[in-house]
Design an enzyme around this catalytic site. Structure first.
Site, PDB file in Angstrom:
ATOM      1  N   MET A 278       0.830  -1.203   0.000  1.00 21.11           N
ATOM      2  CA  MET A 278       0.000   0.000   0.000  1.00 21.11           C
ATOM      3  C   MET A 278       0.861   1.249   0.000  1.00 21.11           C
ATOM      4  O   MET A 278       1.788   1.386   0.804  1.00 21.11           O
ATOM      5  CB  MET A 278      -0.928  -0.031   1.221  1.00 21.11           C
ATOM      6  CG  MET A 278      -1.856   1.160   1.325  1.00 21.11           C
ATOM      7  SD  MET A 278      -2.989   1.250  -0.099  1.00 21.11           S
ATOM      8  CE  MET A 278      -3.138   3.028  -0.235  1.00 21.11           C
ATOM      9  N   HIS A 312       6.213  -0.246  -7.971  1.00 21.01           N
ATOM     10  CA  HIS A 312       4.800   0.121  -8.092  1.00 21.01           C
ATOM     11  C   HIS A 312       4.392   1.103  -6.987  1.00 21.01           C
ATOM     12  O   HIS A 312       3.835   2.165  -7.266  1.00 21.01           O
ATOM     13  CB  HIS A 312       3.939  -1.139  -8.042  1.00 21.01           C
ATOM     14  CG  HIS A 312       2.464  -0.899  -8.160  1.00 21.01           C
ATOM     15  ND1 HIS A 312       1.789  -1.013  -9.347  1.00 21.01           N
ATOM     16  CD2 HIS A 312       1.542  -0.542  -7.236  1.00 21.01           C
ATOM     17  CE1 HIS A 312       0.510  -0.733  -9.155  1.00 21.01           C
ATOM     18  NE2 HIS A 312       0.325  -0.452  -7.872  1.00 21.01           N
ATOM     19  N   GLU A 313       4.663   0.751  -5.755  1.00 22.14           N
ATOM     20  CA  GLU A 313       4.231   1.611  -4.649  1.00 22.14           C
ATOM     21  C   GLU A 313       4.965   2.947  -4.678  1.00 22.14           C
ATOM     22  O   GLU A 313       4.379   3.990  -4.428  1.00 22.14           O
ATOM     23  CB  GLU A 313       4.431   0.919  -3.296  1.00 22.14           C
ATOM     24  CG  GLU A 313       3.761  -0.453  -3.157  1.00 22.14           C
ATOM     25  CD  GLU A 313       2.305  -0.512  -3.606  1.00 22.14           C
ATOM     26  OE1 GLU A 313       1.600   0.510  -3.475  1.00 22.14           O
ATOM     27  OE2 GLU A 313       1.876  -1.573  -4.100  1.00 22.14           O
ATOM     28  N   GLU A 335      -4.191   3.063 -10.827  1.00 21.91           N
ATOM     29  CA  GLU A 335      -3.669   1.692 -10.860  1.00 21.91           C
ATOM     30  C   GLU A 335      -3.204   1.265 -12.253  1.00 21.91           C
ATOM     31  O   GLU A 335      -2.132   0.693 -12.406  1.00 21.91           O
ATOM     32  CB  GLU A 335      -4.695   0.715 -10.291  1.00 21.91           C
ATOM     33  CG  GLU A 335      -4.987   0.922  -8.789  1.00 21.91           C
ATOM     34  CD  GLU A 335      -3.754   0.859  -7.911  1.00 21.91           C
ATOM     35  OE1 GLU A 335      -2.678   0.419  -8.363  1.00 21.91           O
ATOM     36  OE2 GLU A 335      -3.857   1.284  -6.738  1.00 21.91           O
TER      37      GLU A 335
HETATM   38  N1  TRP Z   1      -3.316   0.585  -3.717  1.00 24.23           N
HETATM   39  C1  TRP Z   1      -2.708  -0.695  -3.482  1.00 24.23           C
HETATM   40  C2  TRP Z   1      -1.821  -0.965  -4.664  1.00 24.23           C
HETATM   41  O1  TRP Z   1      -2.242  -1.267  -5.724  1.00 24.23           O
HETATM   42  C3  TRP Z   1      -3.703  -1.804  -3.355  1.00 24.23           C
HETATM   43  C4  TRP Z   1      -4.160  -2.149  -1.975  1.00 24.23           C
HETATM   44  C5  TRP Z   1      -3.382  -2.431  -0.930  1.00 24.23           C
HETATM   45  C6  TRP Z   1      -5.477  -2.332  -1.516  1.00 24.23           C
HETATM   46  N2  TRP Z   1      -4.144  -2.826   0.126  1.00 24.23           N
HETATM   47  C7  TRP Z   1      -5.432  -2.747  -0.207  1.00 24.23           C
HETATM   48  C8  TRP Z   1      -6.712  -2.191  -2.109  1.00 24.23           C
HETATM   49  C9  TRP Z   1      -6.574  -3.056   0.527  1.00 24.23           C
HETATM   50  C10 TRP Z   1      -7.863  -2.483  -1.395  1.00 24.23           C
HETATM   51  C11 TRP Z   1      -7.790  -2.916  -0.085  1.00 24.23           C
HETATM   52  O2  TRP Z   1      -0.661  -0.778  -4.611  1.00 24.23           O
HETATM   53 ZN    ZN Z   2      -1.376   0.242  -7.013  1.00 25.57          ZN
END
Ligand code: TRP
Ligand code: ZN
Length: 917
Positions: A278, A312-313, A335
């Site tokens: 995340m 990515h992050e 995304e």
């Molecule tokens: N934004 C995150 C990514 O794509 C995805 C993500 C991480 C997420 N944890 C989550 C989406 C929990 C929904 C719920 O890098």
């Molecule tokens: Zn993402």
């Protein structure tokens, strides 16, 4: 409740500043929030009520501008807090109590191994405090964490550390009347994030952790501190993640001119996590699986995955954080674009580590092939089933169900098509304009496309249909060569299948990269292109693809186009959609000879691989309809044999050539799927390839089995990949020599890649040596949860051998293993998820036992973690693809789950959509 994209309205209330104070306790965490709120003059009528999101919060105090509200002045229900009369501008002060220990959903504030972690995307912040929890409300955060020092020595939040210190004791005594006050020493830390951000990017961590650190000077000369935080004992496993972060920072500076905007950038590894990672501003939280990379526990594939997820992050810091989404329907804005960026990053890193230009091109192709495999085996099925949706959905019940391969991977393909259409420089201009216009804003996909369009003097109106139309388009190609006229005519017809709620489709704007390969000499032809419209043929300006002068990017905008290629001196074979230039299915009647030629000669490495895949799929489908492998597969064997011997081809690329299409991908080509028969046919072709080329597989294994110390670089990884695919084929012959070789490799390996590959190969044999290896593996890695996940997954996806019981029986036994836990998403995915989503033939056993197991597990997991349960529930969404007896049993299982109470919104949406349609 259905949420519709068309219902969007701007927020009535804006929040400029947020001050949060957390007193962390396992069962009684207190959250004190001070928000400076003002009416959004552009949106809200003068006396609009204040409505804040909040779930599972116990409200202890509520003040506006310092005055406590009477009980009659506000209302609270399951999901919100409403105050009818508030000033234009005010300070809202709340104190709430939450129970992190009870949070098994891992959304909001939760516990993992004694520490505290948050996950707020998409709607987790409302489980922490009362707030307009939507991405278009952006605020500046100042966060104080207070916790017992001993249990939580490290206190982190977004941004910069302002100050920290000690407290004599538990500060909650103030409001709690000292009820569960403890006498340990507490401490505190205050963090401030200078960038306004939506609530979904908020994060905190309080745990016993240690950091590895690196200092870096950014392009403009700012010094930044990079940290990777892990539990003590894992420090030595963070080097690769840290290197990947540094490479990602450099790459974004060079390729897109984007610089790190913070003084400090932190990555924290956690063992309990719903997804991969995340992008919380300055404080990325990662599933430990995407941080730890140590050759003894991580495979080459894991090393690549760590690099890609770290990238990515990090890339989200610009595409997602600096410019964020207006609403969750725009999810692909961040995304799709960020997946495209991480794919390009990985490809560039592979190319940079290659030995020469040819290897660099082939390394890029390998990355492209891997990405396309994912798209075709996961996204194409999704796009053909009851959960099909456009990359920008129109409606949802539960937003967590829309973090899909469609939004992510097809979304990235849509960005890639834009890149193809405007070229690399044009794309850069477009992205520059996007940041110039929208830095600090919450915007829509349309605004992104407009920036690309405007920067390149285009309209791209038709292209926008990719955002609203679901389903995988099919492009039917028919070619004809006229030797006397020296003209090749190519007719291309596009057809978009209907999808739920979208019966009628309109043509899309498809960049279609084409080359002509000489049938006899295998050489690319120069392209002189015209397009026939009515009975006119007009010359087309030649738009060379970035893959070279012999590739033209044709732009399909109508249902049918006829292109003519002049001065073609000899019969060509069309190489279609080179580099997979669009996320479509290309239908073309290649015969075996044409496929063999393309496999041997196509200058586009992707399409060389594609030719072999077509060859393999055709062979498997033929065997499935009754052909004998020995009759059907002789030409295939000659092609594979020649490629295996072709040492001019990089090993990593050859490994891709020999890896069979997944059962799931083959299943998509069939109208009715009998998974047992499909597995038998695919394994039949595999076995035939194994036996026909036994000596070459053995040779490829031994000649690439170097005895040099392990290094994760892509060249060595490629050699290992080829060696191990060769071993798998060789072991498939069931010869004693091969099995001896696999056992020896299993025991002697100095790295996880070779060890697990040997074990995987042994799974295709039966008997004692296989079982002994499985047992030895568990003994050796008993203390390594991430390795045990591999061990669970391997067994869950086993093909049943003649002397074995059902694989489900093994899965049920493994669920009683002390390391298994239904509360840990990685464990559930490894064992239950792998079985239901990754073992087609065993899961779909004719007696319906797999479906009974599925409903029982979906419900059990749903009681703990709806997001994970809902992913599992997807295992039955293509139930109409299967034989009628299975369909009946699957429908029953779906109905059982659908009727169960309680049932989360997450799971309900999946089973109801599966049953509808
Ligand atoms: N934004 C995150 C990514 O794509 C995805 C993500 C991480 C997420 N944890 C989550 C989406 C929990 C929904 C719920 O890098
Ligand atoms: Zn993402």
């Amino acid at each position: 409740m259905t949420v519709h994209r068309s219902d969007y309205t701007p927020p009535s209330w804006l929040v400029d500043d947020v001050r949060l104070v957390f007193d962390l306790d396992p069962r009684h965490t207190q959250v004190e929030a001070t928000l400076s709120v003002r009416r959004n003059p552009a949106a809200a009528p003068p006396h609009a009520p204040l409505v804040l999101d909040g779930e599972q919060l116990e409200l202890l105090e509520l003040r506006i501008d310092g005055r406590a509200l009477d009980a009659g002045a506000y209302r609270i229900d399951e999901r919100s807090l409403t105050v009818d009369r508030v000033p234009e501008r005010f300070e809202l002060h709340t104190i709430s109590r939450i129970d992190p220990q009870a949070n098994t959903a891992l959304s909001g504030l939760y516990r993992s191994n004694g520490g505290y972690f948050t996950q707020c995307e998409a709607e987790g912040f409302r489980r922490i405090t009362w707030f307009p929890d939507r991405p278009d409300v952006m605020a500046r955060y100042t966060v104080t964490l207070r916790a017992p020092r001993e249990a939580c020595p490290v206190l982190l939040s977004n941004g910069n550390l302002v100050d920290a210190g000690s407290l004599a004791h538990d500060p909650r005594a103030r409001t709690d009347g000292g009820a569960d006050r403890d006498d340990r020493e507490w401490h505190w830390a205050t963090w401030h994030d200078p960038f306004p951000k939506p609530s979904y990017l908020f994060a905190l961590v309080a745990a016993r952790l240690v950091a590895t650190e690196r200092r870096l000077r950014t392009r403009s000369g700012r010094d930044v501190l990079l940290q990777v935080w892990v539990e003590p004992g894992n420090e030595a496993r963070t080097g690769h993640a840290m290197d990947s972060l540094e490479r990602a920072i450099r790459w974004d500076e060079q390729r897109f001119g984007l610089e790190l905007d913070l003084d400090r950038f932190m990555i924290v590894a956690v063992g309990d996590f719903n997804m991969g990672a995340m992008e919380n501003k300055g404080l990325n939280i990662f599933n430990a699986k995407y941080v730890f990379a140590d050759p003894h526990i991580a495979t080459d594939h894991d090393f690549a995955a760590v690099e890609s997820v770290v990238g990515h992050e990090y890339f989200h810091n610009w595409t997602g954080n600096r410019v964020t989404c207006r609403d969750w329907f725009q999810l692909t804005l961040k995304e799709g674009l960020t997946v495209f960026r991480d794919q390009e990053f990985s490809a560039d890193m592979l190319a940079a580590r290659s030995e020469d230009a040819a290897s660099a091109a082939s390394a890029r192709a390998v990355k492209r092939i891997e990405d396309v495999r994912v798209l075709r085996s996961a996204q194409f099925p999704e796009d053909a089933g009851p959960m099909a949706h456009p990359i920008r959905p129109d409606a949802y019940e539960e937003i967590n169900n829309f973090y899909t391969v469609t939004v992510y991977e097809k979304g990235a393909e849509v960005i890639r098509m834009l890149h193809t259409l405007v070229g690399r420089d044009g794309f850069r201009r477009g992205l520059d304009l996007y940041f110039q216009r929208h830095d600090g804003q919450a915007v829509t996909c349309d605004e992104f496309v407009s920036a690309i369009a405007d920067a390149n003097g285009l309209a791209l109106e038709q292209f926008r249909r990719w955002y609203s139309q679901a389903g995988t388009p099919r492009v039917r190609a028919r070619g004809h060569y006229d030797a006397t006229a020296r003209r090749y005519t190519l007719e291309l017809e596009q057809h978009c299948p209907s999808a739920p709620g979208q019966p009628d489709k309109v043509p899309l704007h498809i960049p279609f990269a084409v080359g002509l390969v000489g049938f006899d000499d295998g050489r690319d032809r120069r392209l002189r292109i015209g397009e026939r419209v009515g009975d006119q043929t007009r010359a087309l300006a030649f738009r060379a693809g970035e893959t070279g002068e012999h590739t033209a990017v044709l732009e399909l905008t109508r249902a049918r186009h006829v292109f003519v290629f002049d001065d073609v001196d000899a019969m060509p074979i069309a190489s279609l959609a080179r580099g997979f230039s669009a996320p479509v299915v290309v239908e073309h009647d290649y015969d075996d000879t044409a496929l063999a030629r393309l496999a041997a000669h196509d200058s586009d490495p992707f399409n060389r691989w594609e030719a072999v895949q077509r060859f393999l799929v055709a062979s498997i489908v033929a065997v499935l309809s009754g052909a004998e492998p020995a009759q059907r597969c002789a030409p295939l064997v000659r092609t594979i044999g020649a490629l295996l011997e072709d040492s001019a081809l990089d090993p990593a690329f050859r490994e891709q050539l020999f890896t069979l299409p997944s059962e799931g991908f083959v299943a998509e080509q069939l109208t009715v799927v009998d998974p047992g028969a499909l597995r038998a046919a695919r394994n039949g072709v595999r076995r035939y390839l194994a036996e026909s080329l036994a000596a070459q597989w053995a040779d490829a294994w031994s000649s690439h089995a170097r005895r040099e110390p392990y290094s994760p670089d892509p060249v060595s990884a490629g050699r290992r990949a080829l060696k191990n695919v060769a071993l798998a084929y060789w072991v498939d012959t069931q010869s004693d020599d091969a099995i001896d070789a696999a056992v020896a490799q299993f025991d002697a390996a100095d790295n996880m890649t070779d060890r697990i590959a040997a074990l995987q190969a042994l799974l295709h044999t039966g008997g004692e040596r296989r079982d002994a290896a499985i047992a030895r593996f568990a003994e050796r890695y008993g203390g390594e949860p991430l390795v045990l996940d591999k061990w669970f997954a391997l067994q869950a996806t086993m093909h049943r051998q003649p002397a074995d019981g059902p694989v489900l029986q093994r899965v049920r036994e493994l669920m009683r293993h002390p390391a298994y836990s239904a509360r840990n998403p990685n464990r559930v995915r490894a064992l239950v998820g792998s079985f239901c989503n990754g073992n087609l033939a065993e899961f779909h056993a004719a007696d319906g036992s797999g479906y009974a197991f599925w409903s029982e597990q979906v419900l059990a997991v749903d009681a703990l973690n709806p997001q994970i349960a809902s992913r599992l529930a997807r295992a039955l969404d293509r139930w109409r693809k299967f034989t009628p007896d299975r369909q009946a049993k699957m429908r029953e299982a779906l109905e059982r789950v659908s009727a169960h109470r309680p049932l989360s919104n997450d799971v309900r949406e999946i089973v109801e959509k599966s049953l509808a349609a």
